[in-house]
Design an enzyme around this catalytic site. Sequence first.
Site, PDB file in Angstrom:
ATOM      1  N   GLY A  25       0.907  -1.169   0.177  1.00  0.00           N
ATOM      2  CA  GLY A  25       0.175   0.025   0.018  1.00  0.00           C
ATOM      3  C   GLY A  25       0.914   1.235   0.017  1.00  0.00           C
ATOM      4  O   GLY A  25       2.064   1.249  -0.051  1.00  0.00           O
ATOM      5  N   SER A  26       0.109   2.330   0.157  1.00  0.00           N
ATOM      6  CA  SER A  26       1.018   3.682   0.036  1.00  0.00           C
ATOM      7  C   SER A  26       1.963   3.888   1.282  1.00  0.00           C
ATOM      8  O   SER A  26       2.920   4.539   0.869  1.00  0.00           O
ATOM      9  CB  SER A  26       0.064   5.097   0.016  1.00  0.00           C
ATOM     10  OG  SER A  26      -0.834   4.680   1.313  1.00  0.00           O
ATOM     11  N   GLU A  28       3.948   1.816   2.209  1.00  0.00           N
ATOM     12  CA  GLU A  28       5.188   0.928   1.850  1.00  0.00           C
ATOM     13  C   GLU A  28       6.012   1.261   0.632  1.00  0.00           C
ATOM     14  O   GLU A  28       7.049   0.805   0.219  1.00  0.00           O
ATOM     15  CB  GLU A  28       4.881  -0.319   1.643  1.00  0.00           C
ATOM     16  CG  GLU A  28       4.014  -1.290   2.828  1.00  0.00           C
ATOM     17  CD  GLU A  28       3.035  -0.743   3.314  1.00  0.00           C
ATOM     18  OE1 GLU A  28       2.741  -0.106   4.479  1.00  0.00           O
ATOM     19  OE2 GLU A  28       1.942  -1.097   2.545  1.00  0.00           O
ATOM     20  N   GLU A  47      -4.184  -9.720   2.728  1.00  0.00           N
ATOM     21  CA  GLU A  47      -3.004  -9.876   3.511  1.00  0.00           C
ATOM     22  C   GLU A  47      -3.145 -11.181   4.240  1.00  0.00           C
ATOM     23  O   GLU A  47      -1.999 -11.817   4.646  1.00  0.00           O
ATOM     24  CB  GLU A  47      -3.107  -8.710   4.469  1.00  0.00           C
ATOM     25  CG  GLU A  47      -2.798  -7.200   4.224  1.00  0.00           C
ATOM     26  CD  GLU A  47      -4.232  -6.815   3.399  1.00  0.00           C
ATOM     27  OE1 GLU A  47      -4.102  -5.668   2.953  1.00  0.00           O
ATOM     28  OE2 GLU A  47      -5.104  -7.463   3.104  1.00  0.00           O
ATOM     29  N   HIS A  70      -0.037  -3.724   5.016  1.00  0.00           N
ATOM     30  CA  HIS A  70      -0.071  -2.229   4.849  1.00  0.00           C
ATOM     31  C   HIS A  70      -1.036  -1.668   6.058  1.00  0.00           C
ATOM     32  O   HIS A  70      -2.356  -1.962   6.250  1.00  0.00           O
ATOM     33  CB  HIS A  70      -1.081  -2.077   3.423  1.00  0.00           C
ATOM     34  CG  HIS A  70      -1.402  -0.681   3.391  1.00  0.00           C
ATOM     35  ND1 HIS A  70      -0.758   0.384   3.381  1.00  0.00           N
ATOM     36  CD2 HIS A  70      -2.708  -0.111   2.815  1.00  0.00           C
ATOM     37  CE1 HIS A  70      -1.279   1.592   2.988  1.00  0.00           C
ATOM     38  NE2 HIS A  70      -2.576   1.230   2.661  1.00  0.00           N
ATOM     39  N   HIS A 277     -11.148 -29.360  22.424  1.00  0.00           N
ATOM     40  CA  HIS A 277     -12.359 -28.628  21.476  1.00  0.00           C
ATOM     41  C   HIS A 277     -13.722 -29.036  21.946  1.00  0.00           C
ATOM     42  O   HIS A 277     -14.566 -27.891  21.895  1.00  0.00           O
ATOM     43  CB  HIS A 277     -12.351 -29.178  19.772  1.00  0.00           C
ATOM     44  CG  HIS A 277     -13.251 -28.192  19.011  1.00  0.00           C
ATOM     45  ND1 HIS A 277     -13.273 -28.895  17.864  1.00  0.00           N
ATOM     46  CD2 HIS A 277     -13.583 -27.090  19.094  1.00  0.00           C
ATOM     47  CE1 HIS A 277     -14.258 -27.834  17.244  1.00  0.00           C
ATOM     48  NE2 HIS A 277     -14.442 -26.923  18.067  1.00  0.00           N
ATOM     49  N   GLY A 393      -7.569 -23.718  14.433  1.00  0.00           N
ATOM     50  CA  GLY A 393      -8.783 -23.934  14.149  1.00  0.00           C
ATOM     51  C   GLY A 393      -9.168 -22.643  13.344  1.00  0.00           C
ATOM     52  O   GLY A 393     -10.220 -22.886  12.679  1.00  0.00           O
TER      53      GLY A 393
END
Length: 519
Positions: A25-26, A28, A47, A70, A277, A393
Amino acid sequence: MTTVREVFFDVCRDAGLTTWFGNPGSTELRMLRDWPDGFEYVLALQEASAVGIAAGHAIATGGPALVSLHSAGGVGHALGAIFNAHRDRVPLVVVAGQQTRAMLPTRPFLGADEPATFPRPYVKWSRQPERAADVPAALAEALRVAMTPPRGPVFLSVPEDDWDRPAGPVPRRFVHTAFTTSPGALHEVAEALNTARAPAVVAGPGIDEDGAWDQAVALAETVRAAVWAAPMPSRAAFPEDHPLFQGYLPPVRSSVASLLAPHDVVLVIGAPVFTYHVHSEGPIVADGTRLFHLDCDPAAAAWAAAGTSILTTVRAGLTALLDLVEPSSRPAPPARSRPPAAPLTDPLTASAVLALLHPMESVLVEEAPSHKDTVHEQVPITRPLGYVTTGSGALGWGLPVAVGRALTGERVICVVGDGSSLYSIQALWTAAQRRAPLTVIVLNNRGYEAVASLGRRIGITSLPGVALPELDLTSLAHGFGVPAARVTSAAALPAALKRALDGPYLLDVHVTTSGGSLY
């Protein structure tokens, strides 16, 4: 003048971090301009996929991977995958852009509030340095933390104007991270194993993480222990065709205690005690069973609810323990019988589909919750680094991890549910662009069958929001540049599977619902 950016890339080069993964993005842009020779940027379309692909690469190489996100929005999109990397102990260096330092007091567009706090507690280390000049040294520290057992993701936020500021060189340092406990603690474990009537080993993913398959096999053979896989592991840790292997423990307290009850000594290696679980009451292990726990994670040792925990990296601990145990003449436990595959007839079952993958000559990445037991029954894993799934999970991990594994050059088969596939389906684009040797087999039962099965377990027979009719997964794959086919009959499956092994390729296989309950 040497800039932050130049020194940052020097640190990466020294650490072997020359393949980056991300979705830019901007904030970076200054980091990415004038891309240096010898570095490669692997683009993902979202991402979470970038983090998963980086994780698959890190698991394959055994080293860290750098993923570029970003600002706050990108980190937010990626947090489910960062959570998985944290629980599965994958060493990732997550670098996120931040707005210019001078703009931060005005809460600018794309600015991240409290960036170092945002990804916690699912990173081991998190920082936005106070000074631009400290960014390269912070990266070096982050790398050391990520690679120190228990390994895991770390986070570095960098304001976008820092990259052009001056910075000094970062001295090269090395940290040797293997450690083991006091000899007295291992003597206690060895004595228990030497005098046990019927010992058992519970093999966890830490064995695979630390490259300790050979040591685990040698220990089990020396003391003639039954070997169980830990509940819900992220990796396989013992050859599943070995006569001592007994199967996978279910993530239910009463079931674990019942299965381990015949054993008077249980040694858990590289796994928590235990991952559950489904709630059930009762003891962790049966009365009269002595429980020992070897792992590198002090947090897991602290919250373990039973037994004696011994802090050690797995390979170092097992190597030392092997010098203390004595070869046993006790009878070996009976070998388990593997359920036969269902016949390859219509309607197709997951069992029949998976049986065609045996013997598994590729890496298997699996995210098919309603078929997990069937995967373990029909596709035994027989080598290190041969199996990856999500130990946490959080769905959307399997497909991008499979892409990252395949980018290292090894053929990967990804078995994924139709519901799971959609969380990170855009990872297919990266596989297509990179011509990754990847075969994706979607076990399509037209619904979130794992959710429905768990509902039935607790008496809920009708649920909204679990049906997924009329998904056209082949069109999605074609849209991302991956050849695909749908299979709805047994007669068509063998030829379709043969074509799919020349990937990247997606095979949408329609199977019956399991109709049973998980665990």
